[in-house]
Design a protein around this motif. Structure first.
Motif, mmCIF file in Angstrom:
data_model
loop_
_atom_site.group_PDB
_atom_site.id
_atom_site.type_symbol
_atom_site.label_atom_id
_atom_site.label_comp_id
_atom_site.label_asym_id
_atom_site.label_seq_id
_atom_site.Cartn_x
_atom_site.Cartn_y
_atom_site.Cartn_z
ATOM 1 N N SER A 1 16.724 31.253 10.562
ATOM 2 C CA SER A 1 17.706 31.597 9.540
ATOM 3 C C SER A 1 18.285 30.332 8.929
ATOM 4 O O SER A 1 18.557 29.351 9.628
ATOM 5 C CB SER A 1 18.820 32.429 10.171
ATOM 6 N N PHE A 2 18.488 30.356 7.618
ATOM 7 C CA PHE A 2 19.064 29.227 6.899
ATOM 8 C C PHE A 2 20.410 29.606 6.295
ATOM 9 O O PHE A 2 20.743 29.231 5.185
ATOM 10 C CB PHE A 2 18.112 28.764 5.786
ATOM 11 N N ASP A 3 21.202 30.355 7.044
ATOM 12 C CA ASP A 3 22.493 30.814 6.531
ATOM 13 C C ASP A 3 23.521 29.689 6.455
ATOM 14 O O ASP A 3 24.321 29.647 5.532
ATOM 15 C CB ASP A 3 23.044 31.942 7.405
ATOM 16 N N GLY A 4 23.519 28.791 7.395
ATOM 17 C CA GLY A 4 24.499 27.710 7.415
ATOM 18 C C GLY A 4 23.887 26.401 6.963
ATOM 19 O O GLY A 4 22.869 26.352 6.275
ATOM 20 N N VAL A 5 24.510 25.326 7.359
ATOM 21 C CA VAL A 5 24.017 24.001 7.014
ATOM 22 C C VAL A 5 22.747 23.689 7.798
ATOM 23 O O VAL A 5 21.773 23.181 7.245
ATOM 24 C CB VAL A 5 25.103 22.937 7.296
ATOM 25 N N LEU A 6 22.762 24.019 9.068
ATOM 26 C CA LEU A 6 21.596 23.787 9.915
ATOM 27 C C LEU A 6 20.835 25.085 10.122
ATOM 28 O O LEU A 6 21.436 26.156 10.252
ATOM 29 C CB LEU A 6 22.037 23.231 11.276
ATOM 30 N N PRO A 7 19.505 25.024 10.199
ATOM 31 C CA PRO A 7 18.757 26.247 10.495
ATOM 32 C C PRO A 7 19.015 26.703 11.924
ATOM 33 O O PRO A 7 19.161 25.879 12.832
ATOM 34 C CB PRO A 7 17.297 25.835 10.289
ATOM 35 N N THR A 8 19.091 28.010 12.111
ATOM 36 C CA THR A 8 19.325 28.574 13.437
ATOM 37 C C THR A 8 18.242 29.607 13.741
ATOM 38 O O THR A 8 17.694 30.221 12.845
ATOM 39 C CB THR A 8 20.703 29.246 13.523
ATOM 40 N N ILE A 9 17.981 29.795 15.025
ATOM 41 C CA ILE A 9 17.015 30.783 15.464
ATOM 42 C C ILE A 9 17.800 32.005 15.939
ATOM 43 O O ILE A 9 18.653 31.899 16.821
ATOM 44 C CB ILE A 9 16.126 30.224 16.589
ATOM 45 N N THR A 10 17.494 33.163 15.345
ATOM 46 C CA THR A 10 18.178 34.403 15.691
ATOM 47 C C THR A 10 17.148 35.472 16.048
ATOM 48 O O THR A 10 15.957 35.318 15.775
ATOM 49 C CB THR A 10 19.039 34.910 14.512
ATOM 50 N N ASP A 11 17.635 36.553 16.668
ATOM 51 C CA ASP A 11 16.761 37.681 16.964
ATOM 52 C C ASP A 11 16.454 38.445 15.680
ATOM 53 O O ASP A 11 17.289 38.535 14.779
ATOM 54 C CB ASP A 11 17.435 38.641 17.960
ATOM 55 N N LYS A 12 15.244 38.980 15.598
ATOM 56 C CA LYS A 12 14.895 39.808 14.440
ATOM 57 C C LYS A 12 15.653 41.111 14.524
ATOM 58 O O LYS A 12 15.818 41.673 15.589
ATOM 59 C CB LYS A 12 13.388 40.077 14.406
ATOM 60 N N GLY A 13 16.056 41.588 13.369
ATOM 61 C CA GLY A 13 16.702 42.896 13.399
ATOM 62 C C GLY A 13 17.894 43.007 12.579
ATOM 63 O O GLY A 13 18.477 42.537 11.813
#
Length: 93
Positions: free
Chosen positions: A81-93
């Motif tokens: 996910s690229f929601d913030g400044v840094l990319p984060t890994i989130t669960d799908k769904g």
């Protein structure tokens, strides 16, 4: 006609990503090599060329690491996910 518009809209996005990642990263690497050569050209040293070369290499490395992160996250059933400044890994769904 609506289907053609949708197809062309998707095609230009694929073309843009292909140019950035497919040709952009190798071109940036080539600019980094050229900058290092300019920075260490002959008896005179140009620190700006050396710094520009290292910045180009850092951007290429960042792109490669981001691509590997995307592939690994997708394989583990996660989403990058690229929601913030840094990319984060989130669960799908």
């Amino acid at each position: 006609m609506h289907n053609l518009t949708l197809a062309l809209e998707g095609a230009w996005k694929v073309l843009l990503v292909g140019l950035i990642l497919g040709a952009g990263l190798p071109a940036l690497f080539a600019v980094g090599i050229r900058s290092l050569a300019y920075g260490a050209d002959g008896p005179t040293r140009r620190p700006a060329g050396t710094i520009a070369g290292y910045v180009c290499f850092a951007l290429v490395l960042l792109g490669v690491l981001l691509g590997i992160t995307f592939i690994v996250a997708s394989g583990l059933g996660k989403q990058l996910s690229f929601d913030g400044v840094l990319p984060t890994i989130t669960d799908k769904g």
